[in-house]
Design a protein around this motif. Sequence first.
Motif, PDB file in Angstrom:
ATOM      1  N   PRO A 328       0.766  -1.231   0.006  1.00  0.00           N
ATOM      2  CA  PRO A 328      -0.058  -0.068   0.116  1.00  0.00           C
ATOM      3  C   PRO A 328       0.679   1.140  -0.123  1.00  0.00           C
ATOM      4  O   PRO A 328       0.425   2.264  -0.661  1.00  0.00           O
ATOM      5  CB  PRO A 328      -0.653  -0.159   1.460  1.00  0.00           C
ATOM      6  CG  PRO A 328      -1.043  -1.619   1.562  1.00  0.00           C
ATOM      7  CD  PRO A 328       0.568  -2.130   0.932  1.00  0.00           C
ATOM      8  N   LEU A 329       1.927   1.100   0.596  1.00  0.00           N
ATOM      9  CA  LEU A 329       2.868   2.386   0.724  1.00  0.00           C
ATOM     10  C   LEU A 329       3.392   2.788  -0.595  1.00  0.00           C
ATOM     11  O   LEU A 329       3.440   3.835  -1.088  1.00  0.00           O
ATOM     12  CB  LEU A 329       3.967   2.196   1.673  1.00  0.00           C
ATOM     13  CG  LEU A 329       3.669   2.288   3.056  1.00  0.00           C
ATOM     14  CD1 LEU A 329       5.017   1.977   4.090  1.00  0.00           C
ATOM     15  CD2 LEU A 329       3.137   3.678   3.690  1.00  0.00           C
ATOM     16  N   ILE A 330       3.811   1.730  -1.479  1.00  0.00           N
ATOM     17  CA  ILE A 330       4.418   1.782  -2.825  1.00  0.00           C
ATOM     18  C   ILE A 330       3.219   2.546  -3.638  1.00  0.00           C
ATOM     19  O   ILE A 330       3.455   3.475  -4.687  1.00  0.00           O
ATOM     20  CB  ILE A 330       4.690   0.460  -3.429  1.00  0.00           C
ATOM     21  CG1 ILE A 330       6.024  -0.089  -2.696  1.00  0.00           C
ATOM     22  CG2 ILE A 330       5.191   0.565  -4.806  1.00  0.00           C
ATOM     23  CD1 ILE A 330       6.365  -1.363  -2.907  1.00  0.00           C
ATOM     24  N   VAL A 331       1.963   1.954  -3.691  1.00  0.00           N
ATOM     25  CA  VAL A 331       1.042   2.426  -4.393  1.00  0.00           C
ATOM     26  C   VAL A 331       0.531   4.025  -4.077  1.00  0.00           C
ATOM     27  O   VAL A 331       0.342   4.586  -4.891  1.00  0.00           O
ATOM     28  CB  VAL A 331      -0.221   1.399  -4.177  1.00  0.00           C
ATOM     29  CG1 VAL A 331      -1.590   2.089  -5.083  1.00  0.00           C
ATOM     30  CG2 VAL A 331       0.161   0.125  -4.759  1.00  0.00           C
ATOM     31  N   SER A 332       0.758   4.258  -2.911  1.00  0.00           N
ATOM     32  CA  SER A 332       0.341   5.582  -2.753  1.00  0.00           C
ATOM     33  C   SER A 332       1.370   6.470  -3.116  1.00  0.00           C
ATOM     34  O   SER A 332       0.828   7.725  -3.366  1.00  0.00           O
ATOM     35  CB  SER A 332       0.269   5.807  -0.990  1.00  0.00           C
ATOM     36  OG  SER A 332       1.842   5.569  -0.467  1.00  0.00           O
ATOM     37  N   THR A 333       2.649   6.075  -3.535  1.00  0.00           N
ATOM     38  CA  THR A 333       3.710   7.021  -4.158  1.00  0.00           C
ATOM     39  C   THR A 333       3.099   7.363  -5.632  1.00  0.00           C
ATOM     40  O   THR A 333       3.726   8.137  -6.164  1.00  0.00           O
ATOM     41  CB  THR A 333       5.059   6.625  -4.310  1.00  0.00           C
ATOM     42  OG1 THR A 333       4.889   5.109  -4.795  1.00  0.00           O
ATOM     43  CG2 THR A 333       5.449   6.355  -2.719  1.00  0.00           C
ATOM     44  N   PHE A 334       2.132   6.871  -5.900  1.00  0.00           N
ATOM     45  CA  PHE A 334       1.512   6.803  -7.376  1.00  0.00           C
ATOM     46  C   PHE A 334       0.447   8.035  -7.346  1.00  0.00           C
ATOM     47  O   PHE A 334      -0.013   8.157  -8.385  1.00  0.00           O
ATOM     48  CB  PHE A 334       0.972   5.747  -7.980  1.00  0.00           C
ATOM     49  CG  PHE A 334       1.979   4.477  -8.194  1.00  0.00           C
ATOM     50  CD1 PHE A 334       3.265   4.526  -7.899  1.00  0.00           C
ATOM     51  CD2 PHE A 334       1.429   3.089  -7.991  1.00  0.00           C
ATOM     52  CE1 PHE A 334       4.313   3.397  -8.132  1.00  0.00           C
ATOM     53  CE2 PHE A 334       2.107   2.198  -7.962  1.00  0.00           C
ATOM     54  CZ  PHE A 334       3.571   2.188  -8.144  1.00  0.00           C
ATOM     55  N   GLY A 335       0.113   8.529  -6.151  1.00  0.00           N
ATOM     56  CA  GLY A 335      -0.553   9.572  -6.228  1.00  0.00           C
ATOM     57  C   GLY A 335      -1.883   9.232  -5.715  1.00  0.00           C
ATOM     58  O   GLY A 335      -3.002   9.997  -5.606  1.00  0.00           O
ATOM     59  N   TYR A 336      -2.020   7.908  -4.966  1.00  0.00           N
ATOM     60  CA  TYR A 336      -3.456   7.600  -4.460  1.00  0.00           C
ATOM     61  C   TYR A 336      -3.559   7.821  -2.929  1.00  0.00           C
ATOM     62  O   TYR A 336      -2.437   7.811  -2.375  1.00  0.00           O
ATOM     63  CB  TYR A 336      -3.257   6.227  -4.731  1.00  0.00           C
ATOM     64  CG  TYR A 336      -3.783   5.893  -6.187  1.00  0.00           C
ATOM     65  CD1 TYR A 336      -4.879   5.934  -6.873  1.00  0.00           C
ATOM     66  CD2 TYR A 336      -2.589   5.445  -7.080  1.00  0.00           C
ATOM     67  CE1 TYR A 336      -5.016   5.739  -8.457  1.00  0.00           C
ATOM     68  CE2 TYR A 336      -2.788   5.222  -8.309  1.00  0.00           C
ATOM     69  CZ  TYR A 336      -3.762   5.255  -9.094  1.00  0.00           C
ATOM     70  OH  TYR A 336      -3.741   5.139 -10.289  1.00  0.00           O
ATOM     71  N   THR A 337      -4.665   7.939  -2.486  1.00  0.00           N
ATOM     72  CA  THR A 337      -5.015   8.403  -1.214  1.00  0.00           C
ATOM     73  C   THR A 337      -4.717   6.786  -0.311  1.00  0.00           C
ATOM     74  O   THR A 337      -4.689   5.855  -0.886  1.00  0.00           O
ATOM     75  CB  THR A 337      -6.504   8.663  -0.900  1.00  0.00           C
ATOM     76  OG1 THR A 337      -7.322   7.614  -1.417  1.00  0.00           O
ATOM     77  CG2 THR A 337      -6.535  10.044  -1.680  1.00  0.00           C
ATOM     78  N   THR A 338      -4.925   7.106   0.907  1.00  0.00           N
ATOM     79  CA  THR A 338      -4.868   5.702   1.732  1.00  0.00           C
ATOM     80  C   THR A 338      -5.755   4.648   1.517  1.00  0.00           C
ATOM     81  O   THR A 338      -5.506   3.450   1.080  1.00  0.00           O
ATOM     82  CB  THR A 338      -4.957   6.028   3.298  1.00  0.00           C
ATOM     83  OG1 THR A 338      -3.944   6.787   3.731  1.00  0.00           O
ATOM     84  CG2 THR A 338      -4.832   4.751   4.169  1.00  0.00           C
ATOM     85  N   LEU A 339      -6.979   5.206   1.456  1.00  0.00           N
ATOM     86  CA  LEU A 339      -8.103   4.270   0.783  1.00  0.00           C
ATOM     87  C   LEU A 339      -7.959   3.605  -0.399  1.00  0.00           C
ATOM     88  O   LEU A 339      -8.367   2.326  -0.753  1.00  0.00           O
ATOM     89  CB  LEU A 339      -9.537   4.823   1.063  1.00  0.00           C
ATOM     90  CG  LEU A 339     -10.028   5.197   2.541  1.00  0.00           C
ATOM     91  CD1 LEU A 339     -11.237   5.983   2.409  1.00  0.00           C
ATOM     92  CD2 LEU A 339     -10.069   4.038   3.414  1.00  0.00           C
ATOM     93  N   GLU A 340      -7.639   4.479  -1.407  1.00  0.00           N
ATOM     94  CA  GLU A 340      -7.248   3.977  -2.820  1.00  0.00           C
ATOM     95  C   GLU A 340      -6.323   3.151  -2.695  1.00  0.00           C
ATOM     96  O   GLU A 340      -6.160   2.105  -3.644  1.00  0.00           O
ATOM     97  CB  GLU A 340      -7.172   5.240  -3.757  1.00  0.00           C
ATOM     98  CG  GLU A 340      -8.159   6.120  -3.821  1.00  0.00           C
ATOM     99  CD  GLU A 340      -7.863   7.382  -4.816  1.00  0.00           C
ATOM    100  OE1 GLU A 340      -9.086   8.013  -5.228  1.00  0.00           O
ATOM    101  OE2 GLU A 340      -6.664   7.949  -4.694  1.00  0.00           O
TER     102      GLU A 340
END
Length: 524
Positions: A328-340
């Motif tokens: 989830p932390l890696i995906v959040s670096t793509f500009g997504y929120t915590t829930l996304e």
Amino acid sequence: MDEDEKKTPDDSRLGQSDDPHHVTLRNDGSSIASGDKDIAAALVSEHAQPIDPAVERRVLRKIDLYFIPLMWIGYGFVYYDKAILGSAALFGMTSDLALAVVDKSTNPATTSTKRLSWATSIFYFGMLGGLLPLTLLTQRFQVGRVLGLVVLIWGLICMLTAAVTSYEGLYAQRFFLGFVEAVIPTGFMCIISGYYTQEEQALRQSWWFSSTGGWTIIGGALNYGFAQITGGALRRWQYIYLLAGALTIVFGGVCFLIPNSAVSAWFLTPEERVVAVERLRKGQTGVRCQRVKGYQIVEAVMDVKVWLIAFMMAGAYTVNGAVSGFGPLIVSTFGYTTLESILLQFPLGGICFIFILLTGYLSSHFPNIRLILLILCCLPVIAGCAMIWKSTWSYHAPNPVAGYSIIGFFGPVVSLIISIGMSNVAGATKKSSMAAAIFVAYCVGNIIGPQLIVTPTVKQHYPTLWLGLIICYIIVILLAITLFFVLRRENARRDALPVDEDERDRMAFLDLTDKENPYFRYVW
């Protein structure tokens, strides 16, 4: 008296001696005491007995209905327990336990998540510590009692995560959590090899291991629900661990009902137990022997295919080490929120789930295609890593998310490695040794994975991580090719030997290793 030791009807003991000191000769003339034999030798005769196909189908269906849901849920808890660290980090655990350190001496200031990396890795050091004692306990004592007790302790330790107040405390908790969870993967691998034929093992292995993908989705949905909590006395990450621990304790109670082997399976009738054991004779893999044999451990250490499988497992599981703790932390670096970021774990989990089942199905219906499928599944993982690394990480960029999703193909790669490894050894202690080797490699891969994430290189897209994973999967492919030639050459050598049907029947349940038994055949 344990059911494994009860007397059985005379017609199921044809050709056996009632002398407790009875010995049988190995193929090389050395003797095997009755206590050294597989426990199946107490239930079936030395010669193959005819099996009613209808009864065999009924027995297989009963074994499936009992074990597969149980193992799917059990390994799902193992995976969820590990993976929730990534979501918990998004829910405040990172700041609460000082898992992220800001270095203000640099310009601009940089954030290091090394402590989070070690919190992920130290879990697997605990697993390595628990491997030997728990594997020996599982082989030496009644399986259900060992699993039940250890899983109850696991659930309690998991719930105690909510009481941790520092990163040092989290390190200690994660170590002991890993220590007790070591009982599940090796225990399940040995259960599969003791109840199913070589042809059936790949599909059944895929069924329980598919929980890796299934629980990525289920766990993500649960974590998404916890994200809606806005009040209460506890932090959101604490509620997650309390739920995971409580569910594990319930599962631990169920584990006490697991029978010791097919010889004493309480959910089968006496007639069905004989069929459950007899149908394993052809594969020469045996059922279970509770005596630990040192020479089989030595043989496993000297066996090249054990090392090939272990190195393949270590290379393949580096992906999981990074994804389970940092997904989830890696995906959040793509500009997504915590829930996304939590919801975007679903595609990866779906790919993992579907293709583990698909490769298991294909392996059970087409002989000797497991290594081919394994190599094919490595390719999307390599492509996914390259896509994430080289794509533009703009706001809500689709390419790195697509690449992240297809690295879910690591699931079928790992499932196939487990299946190939456990299907190609015989002898109870050697099977436990192979399971242990796979598990050690599993831990090594999971330890290495998080350490490849170097937070200050985020603007360069974590090059160390993606390049390291690509190299690991290229090595897995090369090792798979090598294993193919090793197994095919050995089968060709054995096929040239003379066949004695009576001797083959007699040797099936003497707890011989695959190297001792000339009638054993390898699968790939």
